[in-house]
Write an enzyme that holds these catalytic residues in place. Structure first.
Site, mmCIF file in Angstrom:
data_model
loop_
_atom_site.group_PDB
_atom_site.id
_atom_site.type_symbol
_atom_site.label_atom_id
_atom_site.label_comp_id
_atom_site.label_asym_id
_atom_site.label_seq_id
_atom_site.Cartn_x
_atom_site.Cartn_y
_atom_site.Cartn_z
ATOM 1 N N SER A 91 4.880 6.777 2.127
ATOM 2 C CA SER A 91 5.453 5.494 2.549
ATOM 3 C C SER A 91 4.806 4.357 1.767
ATOM 4 O O SER A 91 3.582 4.374 1.554
ATOM 5 C CB SER A 91 5.167 5.238 4.043
ATOM 6 O OG SER A 91 5.551 6.341 4.828
ATOM 7 N N ASN A 149 0.848 -1.187 0.000
ATOM 8 C CA ASN A 149 0.000 0.000 0.000
ATOM 9 C C ASN A 149 0.886 1.242 0.000
ATOM 10 O O ASN A 149 2.006 1.215 0.530
ATOM 11 C CB ASN A 149 -0.906 0.027 1.243
ATOM 12 C CG ASN A 149 -1.841 1.239 1.244
ATOM 13 O OD1 ASN A 149 -2.451 1.563 0.235
ATOM 14 N ND2 ASN A 149 -1.907 1.922 2.374
ATOM 15 N N ASP A 204 -2.426 0.464 8.060
ATOM 16 C CA ASP A 204 -1.149 1.187 7.859
ATOM 17 C C ASP A 204 -0.065 0.701 8.818
ATOM 18 O O ASP A 204 0.882 1.438 9.113
ATOM 19 C CB ASP A 204 -1.355 2.697 8.050
ATOM 20 C CG ASP A 204 -2.326 3.252 7.018
ATOM 21 O OD1 ASP A 204 -3.054 4.197 7.350
ATOM 22 O OD2 ASP A 204 -2.380 2.698 5.900
ATOM 23 N N HIS A 253 0.928 5.168 1.294
ATOM 24 C CA HIS A 253 0.237 6.048 2.238
ATOM 25 C C HIS A 253 0.906 7.424 2.205
ATOM 26 O O HIS A 253 2.141 7.490 2.187
ATOM 27 C CB HIS A 253 0.303 5.436 3.653
ATOM 28 C CG HIS A 253 -0.386 6.271 4.671
ATOM 29 N ND1 HIS A 253 -1.762 6.266 4.831
ATOM 30 C CD2 HIS A 253 0.099 7.162 5.562
ATOM 31 C CE1 HIS A 253 -2.076 7.131 5.800
ATOM 32 N NE2 HIS A 253 -0.977 7.674 6.253
HETATM 33 C C1 GRF Z 1 -2.895 8.975 -2.681
HETATM 34 O O1 GRF Z 1 -2.844 10.156 -1.930
HETATM 35 C C2 GRF Z 1 -2.362 7.836 -1.869
HETATM 36 O O2 GRF Z 1 -1.349 8.215 -0.983
HETATM 37 C C3 GRF Z 1 -3.543 7.390 -1.099
HETATM 38 O O3 GRF Z 1 -4.668 7.611 -1.922
HETATM 39 C C4 GRF Z 1 -4.320 8.534 -2.930
HETATM 40 C C5 GRF Z 1 -4.434 7.837 -4.241
HETATM 41 O O4 GRF Z 1 -4.461 8.768 -5.235
HETATM 42 N N1 GRF Z 1 -3.415 6.006 -0.744
HETATM 43 P P1 GRF Z 1 -4.617 8.214 -6.738
HETATM 44 O O5 GRF Z 1 -5.996 7.589 -6.839
HETATM 45 O O6 GRF Z 1 -3.521 7.218 -6.963
HETATM 46 O O7 GRF Z 1 -4.475 9.441 -7.607
#
Ligand code: GRF
Length: 199
Positions: free
Chosen positions: A145, A111, A154, A113
């Site tokens: 991260s 994932n 997370d 984050h």
């Molecule tokens: C990003 O901010 C990521 O960190 C979080 O969700 C958002 C995804 O954005 N997990 P996108 O859909 O990839 O543009």
């Protein structure tokens, strides 16, 4: 010829991280891997459109058609097994994974984050809220991260991070944009290293 890793990307939103992963695989920055499928829990997620435009199989399941998160995730696992998926990349996927997915792909779910975990992670910490909290806390640094996904939101091992400066003039919106730009570099780099360690 080494077998290509089949990757599934799960997204609920715009899919800009998905887009950077698609490009990283196609340019062979990430070697021996393809995004085999894009999955979303949101029928109108632009990430699904990005998958279609890239000629990648997409699928959507409506959570309302299932009696529980476990039943929902069991059906996702069934589809992933049919597609011989090797690893799952969450990219703005807003559902919490339940046991059938976590156990079927233990150690093979990543994932991204938008903070420097372990700070500003956990339940309810996603999207613009993360950046609001970072600014409210008066942090001079933030970032993103990539971590392994386990049952703790997370909470899995952090594999890689990239930092940005938080400037006095930054707002949650400007910080969101700065961090997102770093995500697009971090995720492909982390996936490349992760896949090298997978087999
Ligand atoms: C990003 O901010 C990521 O960190 C979080 O969700 C958002 C995804 O954005 N997990 P996108 O859909 O990839 O543009």
């Amino acid at each position: 010829m080494e077998k290509k890793h089949n990757l599934a990307v799960f997204a609920s939103g715009s899919g800009s991280n998905l887009q950077s992963l698609i490009e990283a695989c196609r340019s062979e920055y990430i070697k021996n891997a393809q995004i085999r499928v894009v999955f979303s829990n949101k029928k109108d997620a632009y990430a699904l459109k990005r998958g279609e435009l890239a000629g990648i199989e997409t699928f959507f399941l409506n959570r309302k058609d299932f009696t529980s998160d476990e039943d929902y995730d069991l059906n996702i696992v069934k589809k992933l097994k049919e597609l011989e998926i090797d690893a799952i990349l969450l990219a703005g996927y807003l559902m919490i994974l339940s046991e059938p997915l976590l156990s079927a792909y233990e150690g093979r779910i990543l994932n991204i984050h938008p903070s420097l975990l372990p700070e500003f992670g956990g339940k309810g910490m996603y999207g613009i809220k993360v950046h609001r909290e970072v600014i409210k806390a008066g942090k001079l640094k933030s970032g993103c991260s990539v971590h392994l996904v386990d049952e703790e939101i997370d909470g899995g091992a952090v594999l890689a991070q990239r930092e940005v400066d938080v400037l006095p003039e930054d707002t949650a919106e400007t910080l969101f944009a700065k961090v997102l730009a770093e995500e697009h570099k971090l995720y492909p780099a982390a996936v490349r290293i992760f896949l090298e360690s997978l087999y």
